[in-house]
Design a protein around this motif. Structure first.
Motif, PDB file in Angstrom:
ATOM      1  N   LEU A 170       1.118  -0.841  -0.215  1.00  0.00           N
ATOM      2  CA  LEU A 170      -0.512   0.368  -0.046  1.00  0.00           C
ATOM      3  C   LEU A 170       1.159   1.520   0.092  1.00  0.00           C
ATOM      4  O   LEU A 170       1.667   1.378   0.588  1.00  0.00           O
ATOM      5  CB  LEU A 170      -1.070   0.333   1.371  1.00  0.00           C
ATOM      6  N   THR A 171       0.553   2.011  -0.912  1.00  0.00           N
ATOM      7  CA  THR A 171       1.518   3.490  -0.966  1.00  0.00           C
ATOM      8  C   THR A 171       0.468   3.945   0.475  1.00  0.00           C
ATOM      9  O   THR A 171      -0.612   4.091   1.015  1.00  0.00           O
ATOM     10  CB  THR A 171       1.039   4.637  -2.429  1.00  0.00           C
ATOM     11  N   PRO A 172       1.308   5.183   1.232  1.00  0.00           N
ATOM     12  CA  PRO A 172       0.980   5.574   2.098  1.00  0.00           C
ATOM     13  C   PRO A 172      -0.555   6.713   1.730  1.00  0.00           C
ATOM     14  O   PRO A 172      -0.838   6.536   2.623  1.00  0.00           O
ATOM     15  CB  PRO A 172       1.678   6.721   2.744  1.00  0.00           C
ATOM     16  N   ALA A 173      -0.533   6.899   1.125  1.00  0.00           N
ATOM     17  CA  ALA A 173      -1.994   7.692   0.803  1.00  0.00           C
ATOM     18  C   ALA A 173      -3.366   7.092   0.124  1.00  0.00           C
ATOM     19  O   ALA A 173      -4.663   7.019   1.227  1.00  0.00           O
ATOM     20  CB  ALA A 173      -1.921   8.737  -0.761  1.00  0.00           C
ATOM     21  N   VAL A 174      -2.329   5.602  -0.310  1.00  0.00           N
ATOM     22  CA  VAL A 174      -4.284   4.800  -0.350  1.00  0.00           C
ATOM     23  C   VAL A 174      -3.894   4.131   0.956  1.00  0.00           C
ATOM     24  O   VAL A 174      -4.739   4.047   2.116  1.00  0.00           O
ATOM     25  CB  VAL A 174      -3.458   3.577  -0.812  1.00  0.00           C
ATOM     26  N   ARG A 175      -2.409   4.315   2.228  1.00  0.00           N
ATOM     27  CA  ARG A 175      -2.804   3.352   3.721  1.00  0.00           C
ATOM     28  C   ARG A 175      -3.866   4.545   4.619  1.00  0.00           C
ATOM     29  O   ARG A 175      -4.506   4.047   4.918  1.00  0.00           O
ATOM     30  CB  ARG A 175      -1.655   2.707   4.187  1.00  0.00           C
ATOM     31  N   ALA A 176      -2.942   5.327   4.419  1.00  0.00           N
ATOM     32  CA  ALA A 176      -3.739   7.254   4.779  1.00  0.00           C
ATOM     33  C   ALA A 176      -5.323   6.858   4.890  1.00  0.00           C
ATOM     34  O   ALA A 176      -6.204   6.731   6.084  1.00  0.00           O
ATOM     35  CB  ALA A 176      -3.499   8.127   4.945  1.00  0.00           C
ATOM     36  N   GLU A 177      -6.196   6.927   3.290  1.00  0.00           N
ATOM     37  CA  GLU A 177      -7.179   6.891   3.436  1.00  0.00           C
ATOM     38  C   GLU A 177      -8.308   5.451   4.049  1.00  0.00           C
ATOM     39  O   GLU A 177      -9.196   5.838   3.948  1.00  0.00           O
ATOM     40  CB  GLU A 177      -7.301   6.561   1.658  1.00  0.00           C
ATOM     41  N   GLY A 178      -7.064   4.561   4.386  1.00  0.00           N
ATOM     42  CA  GLY A 178      -8.414   3.401   5.025  1.00  0.00           C
ATOM     43  C   GLY A 178      -7.894   3.050   6.758  1.00  0.00           C
ATOM     44  O   GLY A 178      -7.712   1.850   6.838  1.00  0.00           O
ATOM     45  N   ALA A 179      -7.020   4.228   7.349  1.00  0.00           N
ATOM     46  CA  ALA A 179      -6.959   3.676   8.151  1.00  0.00           C
ATOM     47  C   ALA A 179      -8.410   3.631   8.897  1.00  0.00           C
ATOM     48  O   ALA A 179      -8.062   2.696  10.719  1.00  0.00           O
ATOM     49  CB  ALA A 179      -6.575   5.162   9.295  1.00  0.00           C
ATOM     50  N   ASN A 180      -9.371   3.277   9.091  1.00  0.00           N
ATOM     51  CA  ASN A 180     -10.992   3.425   9.905  1.00  0.00           C
ATOM     52  C   ASN A 180     -12.078   2.361   9.105  1.00  0.00           C
ATOM     53  O   ASN A 180     -12.739   3.097   9.135  1.00  0.00           O
ATOM     54  CB  ASN A 180     -10.907   4.744  10.700  1.00  0.00           C
ATOM     55  N   ALA A 181     -11.051   1.487   8.732  1.00  0.00           N
ATOM     56  CA  ALA A 181     -12.241   0.788   7.837  1.00  0.00           C
ATOM     57  C   ALA A 181     -13.459   0.602   7.981  1.00  0.00           C
ATOM     58  O   ALA A 181     -14.792   0.676   7.797  1.00  0.00           O
ATOM     59  CB  ALA A 181     -11.441  -0.590   6.521  1.00  0.00           C
ATOM     60  N   TYR A 182     -13.167  -0.620   9.154  1.00  0.00           N
ATOM     61  CA  TYR A 182     -14.589  -0.534  10.279  1.00  0.00           C
ATOM     62  C   TYR A 182     -13.846  -0.112  11.484  1.00  0.00           C
ATOM     63  O   TYR A 182     -12.984  -1.017  11.662  1.00  0.00           O
ATOM     64  CB  TYR A 182     -14.548  -2.203  10.154  1.00  0.00           C
ATOM     65  N   PRO A 183     -14.678  -0.268  12.442  1.00  0.00           N
ATOM     66  CA  PRO A 183     -14.465  -0.385  13.561  1.00  0.00           C
ATOM     67  C   PRO A 183     -14.173  -1.620  14.625  1.00  0.00           C
ATOM     68  O   PRO A 183     -14.553  -2.427  13.625  1.00  0.00           O
ATOM     69  CB  PRO A 183     -15.673   0.042  14.476  1.00  0.00           C
ATOM     70  N   GLY A 184     -12.986  -1.877  14.298  1.00  0.00           N
ATOM     71  CA  GLY A 184     -12.202  -3.230  15.028  1.00  0.00           C
ATOM     72  C   GLY A 184     -12.071  -4.204  13.925  1.00  0.00           C
ATOM     73  O   GLY A 184     -11.310  -5.296  14.468  1.00  0.00           O
ATOM     74  N   LEU A 185     -12.106  -3.716  12.711  1.00  0.00           N
ATOM     75  CA  LEU A 185     -11.377  -4.408  11.472  1.00  0.00           C
ATOM     76  C   LEU A 185     -10.982  -3.535  11.096  1.00  0.00           C
ATOM     77  O   LEU A 185     -10.268  -4.124   9.678  1.00  0.00           O
ATOM     78  CB  LEU A 185     -12.850  -4.950  10.314  1.00  0.00           C
ATOM     79  N   SER A 186      -9.893  -2.719  11.304  1.00  0.00           N
ATOM     80  CA  SER A 186      -9.737  -1.522  10.601  1.00  0.00           C
ATOM     81  C   SER A 186      -7.756  -1.807  10.626  1.00  0.00           C
ATOM     82  O   SER A 186      -7.403  -3.003  11.789  1.00  0.00           O
ATOM     83  CB  SER A 186      -8.900  -0.252  11.283  1.00  0.00           C
ATOM     84  N   LEU A 187      -6.915  -1.503   9.972  1.00  0.00           N
ATOM     85  CA  LEU A 187      -5.151  -2.115  10.138  1.00  0.00           C
ATOM     86  C   LEU A 187      -4.949  -1.482  11.465  1.00  0.00           C
ATOM     87  O   LEU A 187      -5.390  -0.408  12.164  1.00  0.00           O
ATOM     88  CB  LEU A 187      -3.973  -1.328   9.240  1.00  0.00           C
TER      89      LEU A 187
END
Length: 424
Positions: free
Chosen positions: A330-347
């Motif tokens: 993951l690029t930093p930008a894509v990783r940052a956008e997905g910081a809070n995918a789901y409660p309890g299921l985020s990276l």
């Protein structure tokens, strides 16, 4: 709950008799001190499991640890379930759910090595149903800026979702169409392809059915069902005799009880039979969450990965392929956008996505002791594994409890790493 079975590698004759079974099946064993671990401190791993059982947090727990290619700990504590008091066994079968994803990723990379696809190929080259799939943007379907790619399926960046968000129109549609209840992968692909993507492909991490789609691509590219591909190309070569999409009738008695934590009564409850997943004649081979396995079987798979694609004289992948799939994709930008995918299921803050595995990028930011480059994943019923190339360590915890609020995964990391007496 008081029934405990402990098998920890100690200097006792019975221990070596027990571990000879692993040697016959391909797993090697060692005295802990031979691989830089403490016998006494490994006892804390067993005591951790026993404490969780005694407190009523889990009915049963199986833990397994290997270092430098040798098993040094295997323990079973508690019982099969609140509805089944027989003692937990080290060969108990567990629903591993999303721990299936790394297996699917490895299967796909086997086809990659054969030249069946390129990572940045559009998915629709192999699953034409996804050609011209739309994206849901501001209340309407619009054209995708670019097609989702094979790489994005591995990393949950394809724009797909899981149906977990109750107020999102795309997730609502997944549930209305019963995407996860499809009878087979053909029906699954047809349903998902007709629904819009939740995000533009490649723009953010979002936990999703993408690895199920990857499994469907494996089927199309290989010309056999995912079940057959796994069995003939992965499980049989590795000696994984207890891993299946459908549990053989003669082994059903070894399947742990299906349970969940009821937060209102604060008790472990058994999932009603009508709500339990079918593991007898199931035709939906879910590459994202369909497998049942044991600690020893999954250890063989994990050891193959740690060994660079080889186990017990069988080569599944090239070491360079394993090295590449284990990198952060993951690029930093894509990783940052997905910081809070789901409660309890985020990276985690210190974690990103490899190909089919989570990968630790910043150990100090993780919630428990970790190493840079460590790859891992977990399952919906509480299962967890990790592979630490730096310390040459693999740890597995198998439980069967949905919605468990307990930090077993973090506690196991502390217990496993404190048992190291010599760094690699």
């Amino acid at each position: 709950m008081a029934n405990l079975l402990r098998i920890v590698l100690l200097s006792l004759p019975i221990t070596f008799v027990t571990f000879s079974c692993f040697a016959q099946k391909g797993l090697k064993h060692a005295n802990p001190q031979e691989v830089g671990m403490s016998v006494e401190r490994l006892e804390r791993v067993a005591k951790l499991a026993e404490r969780y059982v005694a407190q009523g947090n889990y009915s049963g727990v199986v833990t397994m640890i290997a270092r430098k290619g040798k098993v040094v700990h295997l323990n079973a504590a508690g019982s099969f379930g609140v509805d089944d008091p027989k003692p937990m066994q080290t060969d108990t079968l567990f629903r591993i759910y999303s721990m299936t994803k790394p297996v699917t990723a490895v299967a796909a990379m086997m086809l990659y090595e054969q030249g069946k696809f390129r990572l940045d190929d559009p998915v629709h080259l192999y699953l034409p149903e996804f050609k011209d799939q739309k994206v849901w943007v501001d209340g309407k379907e619009v054209a995708a800026k670019s097609p989702m790619t094979m790489r994005q399926l591995f990393t949950h960046t394809a724009g797909l979702t899981y149906g977990f968000t109750p107020d999102n129109p795309v997730d609502i549609a997944y549930n209305e169409q019963k995407v996860l209840d499809s009878k087979d992968l053909a029906e699954f692909v047809d349903k998902v392809a007709k629904l819009p993507l939740r995000f533009q492909p490649g723009t953010r991490y979002h936990y999703s059915v993408s690895v199920d789609v990857l499994g469907a691509a494996v089927e199309r590219m290989s010309g056999v069902t995912l079940d057959e591909f796994f069995r003939k190309r992965v499980f049989e070569p590795l000696g994984m005799q207890d891993t299946f999409f459908n549990v053989p009738a003669e082994k059903m008695s070894r399947l742990a009880s299906d349970q969940y934590w009821d937060k209102d009564s604060k008790k472990i409850m058994t999932v009603p039979p009508s709500s339990q997943r079918n593991y007898k004649d199931n035709g939906m081979y879910s590459g994202g969450g369909g497998l049942v396995s044991t600690a020893s079987d999954y250890m063989k798979f994990a050891q193959m990965v740690l060994n660079g694609g080889t186990f017990n004289g069988v080569q599944i992948l090239s070491p360079k392929t394993v090295e590449y799939l284990s990198l952060n994709h993951l690029t930093p930008a894509v990783r940052a956008e997905g910081a809070n995918a789901y409660p309890g299921l985020s990276l985690h803050n210190g974690q990103s996505m490899a190909l089919g595995f989570g990968v630790v990028t910043h150990p100090a930011w993780m919630p428990a002791i970790s190493s840079k480059g460590e790859i891992s994943w977990a399952g919906a019923a509480g299962t967890k594994f990790w592979i630490d190339p730096k310390e040459q360590l693999i740890a597995i915890a198998l439980v069967q409890l949905y919605q468990a609020p307990w930090p077993l995964r973090y506690d196991l990391k502390a217990a496993a790493y404190q048992a190291i007496s010599k760094l690699n």
